[in-house]
Scaffold this active site. Structure first.
Site, PDB file in Angstrom:
ATOM      1  N   CYS A 238       0.875  -1.175   0.000  1.00  0.00           N
ATOM      2  CA  CYS A 238       0.000   0.000   0.000  1.00  0.00           C
ATOM      3  C   CYS A 238       0.911   1.223   0.000  1.00  0.00           C
ATOM      4  CB  CYS A 238      -0.930   0.019   1.206  1.00  0.00           C
ATOM      5  SG  CYS A 238      -1.978   1.495   1.233  1.00  0.00           S
TER       6      CYS A 238
ATOM      7  N   HIS B 187      -2.354  -5.175 -10.129  1.00  0.00           N
ATOM      8  CA  HIS B 187      -3.010  -4.017 -10.744  1.00  0.00           C
ATOM      9  C   HIS B 187      -3.256  -4.268 -12.221  1.00  0.00           C
ATOM     10  CE1 HIS B 187      -2.563  -1.096  -7.464  1.00  0.00           C
ATOM     11  NE2 HIS B 187      -1.478  -1.790  -7.154  1.00  0.00           N
TER      12      HIS B 187
ATOM     13  N   GLU C  44     -10.177  -0.022  -5.824  1.00  0.00           N
ATOM     14  CA  GLU C  44      -9.249  -0.872  -5.077  1.00  0.00           C
ATOM     15  C   GLU C  44      -9.881  -2.192  -4.651  1.00  0.00           C
ATOM     16  OE1 GLU C  44      -6.830   0.549  -1.991  1.00  0.00           O
ATOM     17  OE2 GLU C  44      -6.597   2.538  -2.857  1.00  0.00           O
TER      18      GLU C  44
ATOM     19  N   CYS D 134      -4.524   6.086  -4.864  1.00  0.00           N
ATOM     20  CA  CYS D 134      -3.923   4.762  -4.651  1.00  0.00           C
ATOM     21  C   CYS D 134      -2.457   4.847  -5.067  1.00  0.00           C
ATOM     22  CB  CYS D 134      -4.665   3.702  -5.464  1.00  0.00           C
ATOM     23  SG  CYS D 134      -3.939   2.049  -5.302  1.00  0.00           S
TER      24      CYS D 134
ATOM     25  N   GLY E  99      -1.285   1.898  -7.146  1.00  0.00           N
ATOM     26  CA  GLY E  99      -1.992   2.018  -8.433  1.00  0.00           C
ATOM     27  C   GLY E  99      -1.348   3.070  -9.321  1.00  0.00           C
TER      28      GLY E  99
HETATM   29  N1  LIG Z   1      -6.407  -2.396  -2.147  1.00  0.00           N
HETATM   30  C1  LIG Z   1      -5.030  -2.720  -2.341  1.00  0.00           C
HETATM   31  C2  LIG Z   1      -4.155  -2.306  -1.180  1.00  0.00           C
HETATM   32  C3  LIG Z   1      -4.123  -0.835  -0.909  1.00  0.00           C
HETATM   33  C4  LIG Z   1      -3.434   0.027  -1.991  1.00  0.00           C
HETATM   34  C5  LIG Z   1      -3.292   1.434  -1.555  1.00  0.00           C
HETATM   35  N2  LIG Z   1      -4.370   2.190  -1.188  1.00  0.00           N
HETATM   36  C6  LIG Z   1      -2.107   2.189  -2.102  1.00  0.00           C
HETATM   37  O1  LIG Z   1      -2.002   3.401  -1.807  1.00  0.00           O
HETATM   38  O2  LIG Z   1      -1.249   1.583  -2.717  1.00  0.00           O
HETATM   39  C7  LIG Z   1      -4.850  -4.230  -2.578  1.00  0.00           C
HETATM   40  O3  LIG Z   1      -5.680  -5.032  -2.145  1.00  0.00           O
HETATM   41  O4  LIG Z   1      -3.850  -4.587  -3.190  1.00  0.00           O
END
Ligand SMILES: N[C@@H](CCC[C@H](N)C(=O)O)C(=O)O
Length: 274
Positions: A75, A154, A203, A212, A215
């Site tokens: 994250c 991703h 997400e 994100c 992301g």
């Molecule tokens: N939802 C993502 C994890 C969180 C990613 C995040 N908010 C970021 O800033 O990178 C997952 O399940 O991989």
């Protein structure tokens, strides 16, 4: 016994951070999901747990959980927040975060912006992971997305006049597409110039967030692979912008942006399911 927490965010992607470096607090996935609930709990996109590091050179072991209680290897926004928290704790601007995605060196700059070395992206289908051997630069899905792992999966769609997807409609469907055996985070990018893009991310396990970090890293990596942007690119999201550099020398991705503390509080774990 009441458990202390810090509420933080990176560009509006918000976190509850709990320190378990001294003792564990019985944070099961069900309890985390209940605490993350915005109506009945504290509310957050991700729940972050700090544990003692167990790798040489690391300052802290960080675990990231989504709002549904599932765990993620990475994250980006929370990594900046943890680096900022450590700096406020001991005054050291440099730290190394141990995560399931590896060791991530971080630095709090003089301006307060935090840079995290998010490591090298994984671009092989097995490492994303995908369900079958396909070209990660052109996934066999309508809209022609590209895939990359930044320690978490991703897929990035590049929107233009011929492709306009609503993240709230396409996101939940694509997160659960059979091509992604561990589900996936779904990015919707619009190229603005060779140095800037707009991005929204649905997400995995948390839904549409204001920003994100991982992301943004994956979107720049995929856009560079497609020849759409330079290796340093500004990524503008609903909550604000990150600067992302995919470094040529070692293939690592550097992410720079703010980390903000909102408030601290305590909660009674017994008030939530175990
Ligand atoms: N939802 C993502 C994890 C969180 C990613 C995040 N908010 C970021 O800033 O990178 C997952 O399940 O991989």
């Amino acid at each position: 016994m009441m458990i202390p927490f810090s509420k933080m965010h990176g560009l509006g992607n918000d976190f509850v951070v709990v320190d378990e470096r001294v003792e564990r607090h019985g944070l099961t996935p069900a309890r985390i999901a209940a605490l993350a609930d915005r109506h009945r709990g504290i509310g957050c996109d991700q729940f972050v747990v700090l544990r003692p590091a167990c790798r040489d050179g690391a300052d802290v072991f960080v675990r990231f959980f989504n709002a549904d209680g599932s765990e993620s290897g990475a994250c980006g926004n929370a990594s900046r927040c943890v680096a900022d928290l450590l700096w406020r704790g001991d005054g050291r601007r440099e730290s190394v975060l141990q995560t399931r995605a590896g060791l991530l060196p971080a630095r709090v700059g003089e301006t307060g912006l935090v840079t995290v070395d998010m490591g090298a992206p994984a671009l092989e289908w097995r490492d994303v992971p995908l369900a079958e051997p396909v070209d990660t630069l052109h996934l066999p899905l309508a809209g022609d997305p590209a895939a990359a792992s930044m320690g978490n999966p991703h897929a990035t769609f590049f929107l233009d006049d011929s492709l306009d997807l609503d993240p709230l409609v396409a996101g939940p469907l694509l997160e659960h597409d059979p091509l992604f055996p561990e589900r996936a985070n779904i990015g919707f990018a619009q190229i603005i110039s060779r140095e800037a893009m707009r991005l929204r991310v649905w997400e995995r396990g948390s839904g549409l967030t204001l920003a994100c970090g991982s992301g943004a890293c994956a979107a720049v990596v995929n856009a560079v692979r497609r020849g759409l942007v330079e290796r340093t690119c500004r990524v503008e999201m609903d909550g604000g912008a990150l600067s992302i550099t995919w470094r040529e020398a070692d293939g690592h991705v550097l992410m720079t942006g703010p980390a903000t503390s909102s408030f601290v509080g305590t909660f009674d774990p017994e008030a939530y399911p175990s």
